[in-house]
Design a protein around this motif. Sequence first.
Motif, PDB file in Angstrom:
ATOM      1  N   ARG A 257      51.654  33.212  43.861  1.00 11.47           N
ATOM      2  CA  ARG A 257      53.341  33.083  43.309  1.00 11.47           C
ATOM      3  C   ARG A 257      53.507  32.500  42.059  1.00 11.47           C
ATOM      4  NH1 ARG A 257      56.617  30.506  47.538  1.00 11.47           N
ATOM      5  NH2 ARG A 257      58.298  31.015  46.376  1.00 11.47           N
ATOM      6  N   LEU A 258      52.428  32.551  41.148  1.00 10.69           N
ATOM      7  CA  LEU A 258      52.415  31.506  40.207  1.00 10.69           C
ATOM      8  C   LEU A 258      51.299  31.739  39.166  1.00 10.69           C
ATOM      9  CD1 LEU A 258      51.173  27.818  41.930  1.00 10.69           C
ATOM     10  CD2 LEU A 258      53.831  27.946  40.684  1.00 10.69           C
ATOM     11  N   TRP A 259      50.868  33.065  39.248  1.00 11.76           N
ATOM     12  CA  TRP A 259      50.245  33.907  38.432  1.00 11.76           C
ATOM     13  C   TRP A 259      51.784  34.746  37.427  1.00 11.76           C
ATOM     14  CZ3 TRP A 259      46.352  34.268  35.395  1.00 11.76           C
ATOM     15  CH2 TRP A 259      46.470  35.708  34.952  1.00 11.76           C
ATOM     16  N   PRO A 260      51.339  34.028  36.237  1.00 11.03           N
ATOM     17  CA  PRO A 260      52.442  34.884  35.446  1.00 11.03           C
ATOM     18  C   PRO A 260      52.781  36.645  34.849  1.00 11.03           C
ATOM     19  CG  PRO A 260      51.419  32.632  33.966  1.00 11.03           C
ATOM     20  CD  PRO A 260      50.752  33.438  35.218  1.00 11.03           C
ATOM     21  N   GLY A 261      51.154  36.997  35.027  1.00  6.35           N
ATOM     22  CA  GLY A 261      50.723  37.729  35.135  1.00  6.35           C
ATOM     23  C   GLY A 261      49.425  38.180  33.585  1.00  6.35           C
ATOM     24  N   MET A 297      36.867  28.106  43.552  1.00  8.71           N
ATOM     25  CA  MET A 297      38.379  28.606  42.513  1.00  8.71           C
ATOM     26  C   MET A 297      37.580  29.882  42.044  1.00  8.71           C
ATOM     27  SD  MET A 297      40.783  28.751  41.560  1.00  8.71           S
ATOM     28  CE  MET A 297      42.275  29.512  40.198  1.00  8.71           C
ATOM     29  N   TYR A 298      36.484  30.250  41.528  1.00  6.88           N
ATOM     30  CA  TYR A 298      35.318  30.919  40.538  1.00  6.88           C
ATOM     31  C   TYR A 298      35.971  32.302  41.474  1.00  6.88           C
ATOM     32  CZ  TYR A 298      31.494  33.252  37.625  1.00  6.88           C
ATOM     33  OH  TYR A 298      31.214  34.299  37.196  1.00  6.88           O
ATOM     34  N   GLU A 299      34.395  31.657  42.673  1.00  2.41           N
ATOM     35  CA  GLU A 299      34.667  32.770  43.673  1.00  2.41           C
ATOM     36  C   GLU A 299      35.897  33.319  44.270  1.00  2.41           C
ATOM     37  OE1 GLU A 299      31.681  34.282  43.837  1.00  2.41           O
ATOM     38  OE2 GLU A 299      30.762  32.809  43.441  1.00  2.41           O
ATOM     39  N   TRP A 300      37.212  32.860  44.478  1.00  2.37           N
ATOM     40  CA  TRP A 300      38.326  33.389  44.724  1.00  2.37           C
ATOM     41  C   TRP A 300      39.207  34.009  44.013  1.00  2.37           C
ATOM     42  CZ3 TRP A 300      43.116  33.356  42.473  1.00  2.37           C
ATOM     43  CH2 TRP A 300      44.030  33.775  43.834  1.00  2.37           C
ATOM     44  N   VAL A 301      38.549  34.094  42.523  1.00  6.91           N
ATOM     45  CA  VAL A 301      39.730  34.674  41.165  1.00  6.91           C
ATOM     46  C   VAL A 301      38.378  36.338  41.529  1.00  6.91           C
ATOM     47  CG1 VAL A 301      39.201  35.131  38.643  1.00  6.91           C
ATOM     48  CG2 VAL A 301      39.677  33.156  39.935  1.00  6.91           C
ATOM     49  N   GLN A 302      37.006  36.155  41.365  1.00  8.13           N
ATOM     50  CA  GLN A 302      36.570  37.385  41.528  1.00  8.13           C
ATOM     51  C   GLN A 302      36.824  38.533  42.640  1.00  8.13           C
ATOM     52  OE1 GLN A 302      34.618  38.559  39.237  1.00  8.13           O
ATOM     53  NE2 GLN A 302      34.756  36.544  38.179  1.00  8.13           N
ATOM     54  N   THR A 303      37.338  37.948  44.054  1.00  5.03           N
ATOM     55  CA  THR A 303      37.252  38.424  44.878  1.00  5.03           C
ATOM     56  C   THR A 303      38.330  38.799  45.395  1.00  5.03           C
ATOM     57  OG1 THR A 303      37.220  36.199  46.536  1.00  5.03           O
ATOM     58  CG2 THR A 303      35.058  37.455  45.533  1.00  5.03           C
ATOM     59  N   GLY A 305      41.303  37.925  43.360  1.00  3.95           N
ATOM     60  CA  GLY A 305      42.045  37.807  42.006  1.00  3.95           C
ATOM     61  C   GLY A 305      42.956  39.258  41.691  1.00  3.95           C
ATOM     62  N   PRO A 306      41.864  39.811  42.249  1.00  4.63           N
ATOM     63  CA  PRO A 306      42.677  41.272  42.003  1.00  4.63           C
ATOM     64  C   PRO A 306      43.867  42.461  43.083  1.00  4.63           C
ATOM     65  CG  PRO A 306      40.249  41.607  41.455  1.00  4.63           C
ATOM     66  CD  PRO A 306      40.493  39.761  41.914  1.00  4.63           C
ATOM     67  N   ASN A 307      44.010  41.309  43.895  1.00  2.00           N
ATOM     68  CA  ASN A 307      44.588  41.983  44.737  1.00  2.00           C
ATOM     69  C   ASN A 307      45.701  41.490  44.488  1.00  2.00           C
ATOM     70  OD1 ASN A 307      42.324  42.816  46.696  1.00  2.00           O
ATOM     71  ND2 ASN A 307      42.026  41.244  47.608  1.00  2.00           N
ATOM     72  N   HIS A 308      46.120  40.229  43.383  1.00  2.00           N
ATOM     73  CA  HIS A 308      47.170  39.438  43.232  1.00  2.00           C
ATOM     74  C   HIS A 308      47.107  40.298  41.475  1.00  2.00           C
ATOM     75  CE1 HIS A 308      46.972  37.749  47.485  1.00  2.00           C
ATOM     76  NE2 HIS A 308      46.314  36.853  46.791  1.00  2.00           N
TER      77      HIS A 308
END
Length: 408
Positions: A257-261, A297-303, A305-308
Motif C-alpha cells: 500500500r506504500l508503493w508509489p509505482g 527484504m531483498y528476497e521479498w522484493v524478488q519473490t 514484489g512483482p505481485n504488487h
Amino acid sequence: MVVAAVLVATGCEPDGEPSGDASAGPAGSLPAPPSPTVAGVSTPPPPVPSTSLDSTGVPTAEPTPAPGDAAPLSPPAPSSSAATNCHITEILAIDCGVWWGISPWLDRDRRLYEIEEAAGRRMDTVHTWHGIDQPNVPNERERALMARGRFIHANIEARRFTREGHPPVRYRTITAGAFDSSLNSQARAIAASDQPIFITFDHEADADKRYYTRGTPEEFVAAWRHIVDVYRRNDADNAIFVWNVTGYRGNFDRLPRLWPGNDYVDWLSWEAYNMTGCEYHPTWDEVHSFERAMAPMYEWVQTEGPNHGIDPDKPVMIAEMGTVPIPRDPQAARRWYTEIPEVLREYERVRAVQLWDGKTAPTCDFRVLEHPYIRDGYVEAGRAPSIVVPDGVREVIADTLEVAGAAG
C-alpha cells in the motif's frame, strides 16, 4: 536526466542550510542497459584533499591530519576485471563497485572528513536531511560537497524544519499544494545544479512512528507522486527517486500500500542494522550479520514484489546500515563490516550502501570512529576492490555533465 547511460571499458576495447536533523537510525545480476559506449581510463581514487569549515559550517578545504597522524591511505586500484565492461545508467545504477556513502553524526561535515581520513577514501554519497518546507535543496553545504565529487542523497521529511521541534505534516496537505512553493524552489535548484541528486520522501514510511501517523498509506503515495510531478514540471530530470522503508520483516505486509509505482521510483531502499545489547531492544541478544539484516527484504522484493507491481530489477540502496559494539566479542563487530564486500557479491542488485554514523543511547552507538574494532572493519570494507568504484566511472559522469551543461 542529464547523465546519459554510458559504458566504461578499461584496459580493453569498449563493448539551504544544514538541517541539523539526525532523526534516522534504527540474486540476480543487474541487467546491462543498452547504451552508448565511452572509453575510460581507470586510476586509483585520488587522495582525499585538505578541507576546513568556514564560519557558516560550509567546507572550504578538507582537513589535513594533525601532526603525528598517519597520512590518509589511498584505496587499492580496482582490479582490471572489475573495471572492465562497467555499465552506468542514467539513474546512476552501476555494475562495477558500490556507491559507498554516509549519514555523518549530527549531519556534520567535520565528522564526514574525519571518517574519510580514517577510511583513506572519499565517500561517494552523503545522506542529508530536509523538511518539506525548506526551499533550498541543495543548500550551500550540499553544493560544496557536490563540487568536491560527492553525490547527495537528500531526504525530504514530511515535517516543518523551519519551525521549532520540526513538527510533522499531514500527507494530504502536501498533495493539496500547501508546500508547492518550497517544492518548486527545490526542483528548480536541483535542475539548475546539473548534478544527479538522490531524493527520498519521508524515509521509513512503514515504521510504527510514521505508519498511519501522518496519513494513510494511500495518502503517502499521493504525496510522493505529487512531489515527483512537481519536480518533473520544473525539469528536475536529474532527481533520482529512492523509495526507502525499514526492511523489517514484520512490516512487509504494509509495503504494497506504500508503493508509489514503478514510474515514480528509480531505486529501492531499506536498512540493515545489528542492535545486539542496545537498551532500546532488550530482547535483541543475537548478532544479526549484515546479510541477515539485509537479505529478507531483498528476497521479498524478488519473490513478492512483482505481485504488487514492484519491478525487482530496480537497483537497491541500503540507505542506512551499521552495528553497535557487540558485547563480549569486539572482533565480531569488526567482522560485521569486513563481511559486507563478499556478501554483496551474492546480492548484485545492491549498488549503494550508506553508513548511519549515529548514537541514540549509550548502548546504541553506531559511530565508527569511537570503537577501534568497528573502525578497522569499516575501513577494510570500504577499501575492498569489489566496493571501490573505478575512477573512470566518475570521470565519464563528470565529462557527460560538462557536455550536457554546455549544450544546455
